[in-house]
Motif scaffolding. Structure first.
Motif, PDB file in Angstrom:
ATOM      1  N   ALA A  93       0.826  -1.220   0.000  1.00  0.00           N
ATOM      2  CA  ALA A  93       0.000   0.000   0.000  1.00  0.00           C
ATOM      3  C   ALA A  93       0.854   1.261   0.000  1.00  0.00           C
ATOM      4  N   LEU A  94       1.950   1.236  -0.734  1.00  0.00           N
ATOM      5  CA  LEU A  94       2.777   2.448  -0.854  1.00  0.00           C
ATOM      6  C   LEU A  94       2.098   3.396  -1.831  1.00  0.00           C
ATOM      7  N   PHE A  95       2.261   4.684  -1.609  1.00  0.00           N
ATOM      8  CA  PHE A  95       1.642   5.667  -2.506  1.00  0.00           C
ATOM      9  C   PHE A  95       2.469   5.727  -3.786  1.00  0.00           C
ATOM     10  N   ASP A  96       1.852   5.293  -4.890  1.00  0.00           N
ATOM     11  CA  ASP A  96       2.643   5.182  -6.122  1.00  0.00           C
ATOM     12  C   ASP A  96       2.950   6.526  -6.769  1.00  0.00           C
ATOM     13  N   GLN A 110       1.674  14.465   7.898  1.00  0.00           N
ATOM     14  CA  GLN A 110       0.246  14.601   8.177  1.00  0.00           C
ATOM     15  C   GLN A 110      -0.018  14.834   9.658  1.00  0.00           C
ATOM     16  N   ARG A 111       0.836  14.262  10.488  1.00  0.00           N
ATOM     17  CA  ARG A 111       0.654  14.420  11.931  1.00  0.00           C
ATOM     18  C   ARG A 111       0.959  15.849  12.363  1.00  0.00           C
ATOM     19  N   GLY A 112       1.932  16.474  11.715  1.00  0.00           N
ATOM     20  CA  GLY A 112       2.314  17.846  12.054  1.00  0.00           C
ATOM     21  C   GLY A 112       3.182  17.896  13.300  1.00  0.00           C
ATOM     22  N   GLY A 113       3.624  19.083  13.664  1.00  0.00           N
ATOM     23  CA  GLY A 113       4.396  19.273  14.887  1.00  0.00           C
ATOM     24  C   GLY A 113       5.878  19.028  14.728  1.00  0.00           C
ATOM     25  N   MET A 114       6.339  18.702  13.515  1.00  0.00           N
ATOM     26  CA  MET A 114       7.772  18.493  13.287  1.00  0.00           C
ATOM     27  C   MET A 114       8.228  19.412  12.161  1.00  0.00           C
ATOM     28  N   THR A 115       9.432  19.914  12.285  1.00  0.00           N
ATOM     29  CA  THR A 115       9.961  20.747  11.207  1.00  0.00           C
ATOM     30  C   THR A 115      10.351  19.851  10.022  1.00  0.00           C
TER      31      THR A 115
ATOM     32  N   GLN B 116      -4.161   1.737  -0.746  1.00  0.00           N
ATOM     33  CA  GLN B 116      -3.548   3.053  -0.510  1.00  0.00           C
ATOM     34  C   GLN B 116      -4.511   3.984   0.225  1.00  0.00           C
ATOM     35  N   ILE B 117      -5.811   3.778   0.010  1.00  0.00           N
ATOM     36  CA  ILE B 117      -6.808   4.594   0.720  1.00  0.00           C
ATOM     37  C   ILE B 117      -6.724   4.274   2.219  1.00  0.00           C
ATOM     38  N   ASP B 118      -6.592   2.972   2.544  1.00  0.00           N
ATOM     39  CA  ASP B 118      -6.456   2.577   3.948  1.00  0.00           C
ATOM     40  C   ASP B 118      -5.162   3.153   4.538  1.00  0.00           C
ATOM     41  N   ALA B 119      -4.099   3.171   3.710  1.00  0.00           N
ATOM     42  CA  ALA B 119      -2.832   3.736   4.196  1.00  0.00           C
ATOM     43  C   ALA B 119      -2.985   5.233   4.487  1.00  0.00           C
ATOM     44  N   LEU B 120      -3.773   5.929   3.674  1.00  0.00           N
ATOM     45  CA  LEU B 120      -4.045   7.343   3.938  1.00  0.00           C
ATOM     46  C   LEU B 120      -4.772   7.484   5.276  1.00  0.00           C
ATOM     47  N   ARG B 121      -5.780   6.626   5.467  1.00  0.00           N
ATOM     48  CA  ARG B 121      -6.568   6.692   6.714  1.00  0.00           C
ATOM     49  C   ARG B 121      -5.685   6.404   7.920  1.00  0.00           C
ATOM     50  N   PRO B 127      -9.586  10.527   3.356  1.00  0.00           N
ATOM     51  CA  PRO B 127      -9.410  10.343   1.908  1.00  0.00           C
ATOM     52  C   PRO B 127     -10.212  11.334   1.068  1.00  0.00           C
ATOM     53  N   ILE B 128     -11.396  11.698   1.534  1.00  0.00           N
ATOM     54  CA  ILE B 128     -12.215  12.644   0.744  1.00  0.00           C
ATOM     55  C   ILE B 128     -11.524  14.015   0.703  1.00  0.00           C
ATOM     56  N   ASP B 129     -10.968  14.430   1.837  1.00  0.00           N
ATOM     57  CA  ASP B 129     -10.243  15.717   1.873  1.00  0.00           C
ATOM     58  C   ASP B 129      -9.037  15.682   0.946  1.00  0.00           C
TER      59      ASP B 129
END
Lengths: 258, 250
Positions: A93-96, A110-115, B116-121, B127-129
């Motif tokens: 499930a890597l982002f291709d 996505q978590r934020g709080g890090m430079t 990949q949608i699950d990985a985003l979650r 995912p909608i955002d």
């Protein structure tokens, strides 16, 4: 005073259309411990992992993870818990559309709080740990299966999550790479002391990594015991499965008649 | 029962997308990328298809008129009025429903079946955002812009056809006096509605993809059919509402 389990499943049921996948699963995993889940194909192992990650909702029973009840929660509320969980997916499930570096950095961004500098350092450290330093700018399509798996592990562990879920961490890998991957996971556990739940079809390799193994059959956990002695488990079904024997009480492991 | 559940899920995607737009969800860089993917990469397709349609329509109209009255003085004015109030945005949107709708559904669908949608979650991302909101904003902006471009090309191509095939004077054909503000407003409303519907239907279909490549194929087909259907239905509803509001004097 007893410590609350990191994962608690209480009488969990899950059904897909007419097929009951989980038929009343109850399971506790103590903080910092490592549990392996084994069982025949389509016995619901990955479903349990998805329930724990909050990616699926149970039809009945309660799922509690890191002191949060996940059952019936909305996506936004689940997101808060998920940020404390790392997950390695069965098919990576890597982002291709992202490079290796950006894939690993993604949870931190996505978590934020890090430079940006701190994220880059952390990503570089993780890529070094999984032996992929130098491949930062590659796209995932340029990687082999083993490399993708290692990127997945780097992404699952980059945020030092309190709970790490591994779904088939070594599926499709050769024995040497399998051992390397498990050594990597073990070293990571020593460092983070995170709670680990792992599913694998390679029982022998899994047993060398986890503390305990639970055997799932027909939607129920029918055995749970120490990983080191799983091949000699008192339950004949577990012994048959682990030893890979065709004859025995397990009904659905025999080849189908022509 | 399945249809009701699907309608409910589509509504959830719609509401979540609007909520995402309001809270400024989605990555900024992604919006720019989607503006380029939906807008710039569709310009040639829109220009060519609407140009040909404009030529055919102008030829047919002139041909009919030549048999009845032979008076072409009103053809350009009526043609642009029809383009602005209906054909420009509707035909542009139908073209976008195929090109953009299929692309969005295939992209999101393949992300769905490869987890990949699950990985985003798992990274705490909605995912909608992340996936639909930037495409929604880009589609709304670009459908409006492309409707204007497509409409102008359609009118221009129609004028050239009328001149070369029937000798219609361009000064008579290119008559914008029949276009009133209400037609421009109607065009904007339609373009915005279509631009909103296409990515929502396509995103919804992509998120419903199951299994493997077969599921992605299903999502892509469903997105094209659903997007086109939404455009046609919205055209009817908005046109009927406009006729009702203007008392039939559109």
């Amino acid at each position: 005073m007893s410590v609350a389990p990191a994962i608690r499943l209480t009488d969990v049921h899950k059904r897909y259309e007419k097929r009951e996948v989980l038929a009343g699963i109850s399971l506790d995993v103590a903080p910092g411990s490592r549990l392996g889940l084994i069982g025949p194909a389509a016995s619901g192992k990955s479903v349990i992992l998805k329930l724990i990650a909050g990616l699926e909702q149970a039809d009945g029973g309660t799922v509690t993870v890191l002191d949060h009840v996940l059952t019936g929660k909305r996506e936004v509320q689940l997101g808060v818990v998920r940020r404390r969980i790392g997950m390695l997916f069965q098919n990576y499930a890597l982002f291709d559309f992202l490079t290796v570096e950006r894939n690993v950095a993604f949870p931190l961004e996505q978590r934020g709080g890090m430079t940006a500098h701190a994220i880059a350092e952390r990503v570089a450290e993780r890529l070094r740990a999984v032996g992929l330093f130098g491949s930062e700018h590659k796209l995932t399509a340029e990687l082999s299966g083993g490399m993708k798996k290692r990127v997945g592990i780097a992404r699952a562990t980059v945020a030092d999550a309190e709970l790490v879920i591994y779904d088939e961490p070594t599926a499709g890998l050769d024995p040497v790479t399998t051992q390397k991957i498990y050594d990597l996971l073990a070293a990571d556990h020593v460092r983070t002391k995170a709670t680990v739940i792992a599913v694998s079809s390679d029982v022998a390799a899994l047993a060398g990594f986890v503390d305990e193994i639970a055997f799932l059959y027909h939607g129920k956990i029918i055995y749970r015991g120490p990983a080191a002695t799983i091949a000699d488990a008192p339950d004949p079904m577990v012994r048959q499965f682990v030893r890979g024997e065709l004859e025995g009480p397990l009904q659905d492991v025999r080849p189908e008649a022509p | 029962m399945k249809a009701l559940r699907a309608a409910r899920d589509l509504w959830i995607v719609y509401v979540s997308t609007i909520a995402g737009v309001l809270r400024r969800g989605g990555a900024r860089g992604e919006l720019v990328r989607q503006l380029h993917a939906i807008g710039n990469k569709s310009v040639l397709f829109i220009v060519v298809t609407l140009g040909f349609i404009g030529m055919v329509m102008a030829y047919e109209a002139c041909s009919q008129l030549s048999r009845i009255t032979g008076d072409y003085s009103q053809i350009g004015g009526q043609f642009i009025r029809l383009i602005v109030s209906d054909f420009g945005p509707t035909l542009t949107a139908l073209m976008l429903a195929t090109r953009v709708g299929a692309g969005i559904a295939a992209e999101i669908g393949s992300m769905k079946v490869t987890e990949q949608i699950d990985a985003l979650r798992m990274s705490g991302v909605q995912p909608i955002d992340y996936l639909i909101v930037p495409r929604f904003i880009a589609s709304v902006i670009m459908t409006l812009l492309l409707s204007v471009i497509g409409g102008l090309v359609m009118f221009g191509a129609g004028g050239l056809t009328a001149e070369h095939s029937f000798g219609v004077n361009p000064e008579i054909f290119y008559d914008f006096t029949q276009v009133r503000p209400r037609h421009l407003i109607l065009m904007c409303i339609k373009a915005l509605a279509y631009g909103a519907a296409i990515p929502i239907v396509a995103g919804f279909c992509g998120l419903r993809a199951r299994g493997s490549s077969e599921g992605v194929g299903w999502a892509t087909t469903a997105a094209v059919i659903g997007g086109s259907f939404a455009v046609i239905v919205l055209d009817f509803i908005i046109s009927a509402a406009a006729l009702f509001v203007t008392g039939g004097d559109l």
